[in-house]
Design a protein around this motif. Structure first.
Motif, PDB file in Angstrom:
ATOM      1  N   ASN A 207       0.845  -1.183   0.000  1.00 49.72           N
ATOM      2  CA  ASN A 207       0.000   0.000   0.000  1.00 49.72           C
ATOM      3  C   ASN A 207       0.887   1.242   0.000  1.00 49.72           C
ATOM      4  N   GLU A 208       0.572   2.224  -0.867  1.00 52.53           N
ATOM      5  CA  GLU A 208       1.440   3.403  -1.040  1.00 52.53           C
ATOM      6  C   GLU A 208       1.613   4.176   0.258  1.00 52.53           C
ATOM      7  N   GLU A 209       0.534   4.322   0.998  1.00 52.21           N
ATOM      8  CA  GLU A 209       0.629   5.054   2.265  1.00 52.21           C
ATOM      9  C   GLU A 209       1.530   4.315   3.257  1.00 52.21           C
ATOM     10  N   GLN A 210       1.413   2.977   3.253  1.00 53.21           N
ATOM     11  CA  GLN A 210       2.252   2.176   4.140  1.00 53.21           C
ATOM     12  C   GLN A 210       3.735   2.290   3.745  1.00 53.21           C
ATOM     13  N   ARG A 211       4.003   2.354   2.462  1.00 52.38           N
ATOM     14  CA  ARG A 211       5.386   2.475   1.996  1.00 52.38           C
ATOM     15  C   ARG A 211       5.984   3.824   2.422  1.00 52.38           C
ATOM     16  N   THR A 212       5.166   4.862   2.396  1.00 55.92           N
ATOM     17  CA  THR A 212       5.619   6.173   2.859  1.00 55.92           C
ATOM     18  C   THR A 212       5.950   6.130   4.342  1.00 55.92           C
ATOM     19  N   ARG A 213       5.110   5.459   5.116  1.00 60.25           N
ATOM     20  CA  ARG A 213       5.355   5.333   6.553  1.00 60.25           C
ATOM     21  C   ARG A 213       6.607   4.497   6.818  1.00 60.25           C
ATOM     22  N   PHE A 214       6.791   3.463   6.015  1.00 64.57           N
ATOM     23  CA  PHE A 214       7.984   2.624   6.163  1.00 64.57           C
ATOM     24  C   PHE A 214       9.243   3.452   5.912  1.00 64.57           C
ATOM     25  N   SER A 215       9.240   4.259   4.863  1.00 72.16           N
ATOM     26  CA  SER A 215      10.389   5.115   4.561  1.00 72.16           C
ATOM     27  C   SER A 215      10.690   6.058   5.717  1.00 72.16           C
ATOM     28  N   ARG A 216       9.633   6.610   6.296  1.00 65.77           N
ATOM     29  CA  ARG A 216       9.809   7.534   7.424  1.00 65.77           C
ATOM     30  C   ARG A 216      10.433   6.812   8.626  1.00 65.77           C
ATOM     31  N   LEU A 217       9.971   5.589   8.890  1.00 69.92           N
ATOM     32  CA  LEU A 217      10.506   4.818  10.008  1.00 69.92           C
ATOM     33  C   LEU A 217      11.971   4.454   9.778  1.00 69.92           C
ATOM     34  N   VAL A 218      12.293   4.020   8.569  1.00 69.35           N
ATOM     35  CA  VAL A 218      13.671   3.614   8.267  1.00 69.35           C
ATOM     36  C   VAL A 218      14.620   4.794   8.413  1.00 69.35           C
ATOM     37  N   ARG A 219      14.211   5.955   7.931  1.00 70.92           N
ATOM     38  CA  ARG A 219      15.075   7.141   8.055  1.00 70.92           C
ATOM     39  C   ARG A 219      15.266   7.517   9.529  1.00 70.92           C
ATOM     40  N   TYR A 220      14.220   7.337  10.331  1.00 73.64           N
ATOM     41  CA  TYR A 220      14.343   7.591  11.764  1.00 73.64           C
ATOM     42  C   TYR A 220      15.365   6.628  12.384  1.00 73.64           C
ATOM     43  N   LEU A 221      15.245   5.339  12.064  1.00 67.67           N
ATOM     44  CA  LEU A 221      16.167   4.345  12.614  1.00 67.67           C
ATOM     45  C   LEU A 221      17.598   4.595  12.135  1.00 67.67           C
ATOM     46  N   ALA A 222      17.754   4.937  10.851  1.00 68.76           N
ATOM     47  CA  ALA A 222      19.082   5.210  10.308  1.00 68.76           C
ATOM     48  C   ALA A 222      19.729   6.400  11.016  1.00 68.76           C
ATOM     49  N   ALA A 223      18.921   7.422  11.327  1.00 68.06           N
ATOM     50  CA  ALA A 223      19.449   8.597  12.035  1.00 68.06           C
ATOM     51  C   ALA A 223      19.905   8.213  13.443  1.00 68.06           C
TER      52      ALA A 223
END
Length: 314
Positions: A207-223
């Motif tokens: 789901n596109e919205e879920q993919r956007t949320r996943f990207s946000r989470l990954v960037r948070y974890l990477a930071a």
């Protein structure tokens, strides 16, 4: 009939143990072999032993617990390591590990901590918070790195806190890199509380919205992981010259991948993210030329080239 003396039996076990450790190392970490290229043959072999033990331990992550008790295979590995530390094991890999521990005066608790980290996952099969995941990563990666440091040699004692933090950051990076393979194995190391906070369901990730949320989470974890790398960067100042070279190349490798993750988080859903041959060749060339770590901010943050910076930064 030829009677085998205890000494010759131990030597045979040790030789088989070195072979088993090298096989386990090649299976899990073979792509990193060149990073040890500046070390002597003996140190090469001893690193294989520590990392081979880690590889064998990581294989236990797929074990199932017996009720609330540890998995049988986990108990067997732990018991053999305990027996080997007492000179009573017939398991070649454990005998090799015990010999390296004794020769380099490595605290054996580091190896038991690795197994304790594995047990955290095997027993519970999930992490609720970032702190729980970080604790697991510290047990797996931090303890392994602290066990390796005496082999790499150090010039300053009390490196353990920085070593634990650096190993934790590397392990956290590897956990992110393996999101897709772990999904295929129907397991998720990402903190469930963070997934809920981001209204994220990996089962519905297309789901596109879920993919956007996943990207946000990954960037948070990477930071968060990036911050952990910076905080542990002074570890370089503790190590010998050869040890610094190994760590700089490891940092360059992980830094490149962490940046890749931040730039394209969705790639984690498709496959295990890895460096291509050209990128690896560039890192290998730098290592060969003695310029490993050049251009890597974490390395620069530690000021490893300052001859007066042999003590940890405050």
């Amino acid at each position: 009939m030829v009677t085998t003396t205890p000494t010759s039996n131990h030597a045979a076990l040790l030789q088989r143990g070195h072979a088993d450790c090298q096989k386990a190392f090649s299976s899990q970490f073979g792509s990193y072999r060149w990073i040890l290229g500046n070390l002597s043959a003996e140190k090469h072999r001893d690193c294989y032993v520590i990392l081979g033990f880690l590889g064998k331990s990581l294989e236990l992550l797929s074990e199932k617990p017996f009720g609330h008790a540890p998995a049988t295979a986990w108990e067997n590995v732990r018991d053999e390591l305990r027996q080997a530390s007492l000179g009573q094991s017939q398991d070649p890999l454990s005998v090799a590990v015990a010999e390296v521990i004794e020769r380099h005066s490595i605290a054996k608790q580091w190896l038991f901590d690795v197994l304790d980290g594995v047990d955290l996952w095997v027993r519970f099969g999930k992490f609720e918070t970032y702190e729980e995941l970080a604790h697991f990563a510290c047990k797996i990666g931090g303890s392994t790195l602290n066990a390796l440091i005496p082999v790499l040699e150090f010039e300053q004692r009390d490196y353990e806190v920085a070593g634990a933090g650096m190993g934790q950051a590397m392990a956290m990076t590897q956990i992110l890199l393996n999101v897709a393979p772990d999904q295929q194995k129907q397991r998720c190391f990402l903190p469930l509380g963070l997934l809920r906070n981001h209204d994220l369901s990996l089962a519905d990730i297309h789901n596109e919205e879920q993919r956007t949320r996943f990207s946000r989470l990954v960037r948070y974890l990477a930071a968060q992981i990036e911050l952990e790398f910076y905080e542990a960067a002074p570890l370089l100042n503790y190590l010998s010259f050869d040890g610094q070279r190994v760590l700089k190349s490891l940092l360059a490798w992980h830094w490149e991948l962490l940046n890749r993750i931040k730039q394209d988080p969705l790639s984690l859903l498709e496959h295990r993210v890895a460096l291509n041959r050209r990128e690896v060749a560039k890192l290998r060339l730098k290592h060969l030329l003695g310029t490993e770590g050049a251009g890597v901010p974490i390395v620069s943050a530690a000021h490893p080239h300052n001859h007066n910076a042999h003590s940890p930064q405050q």
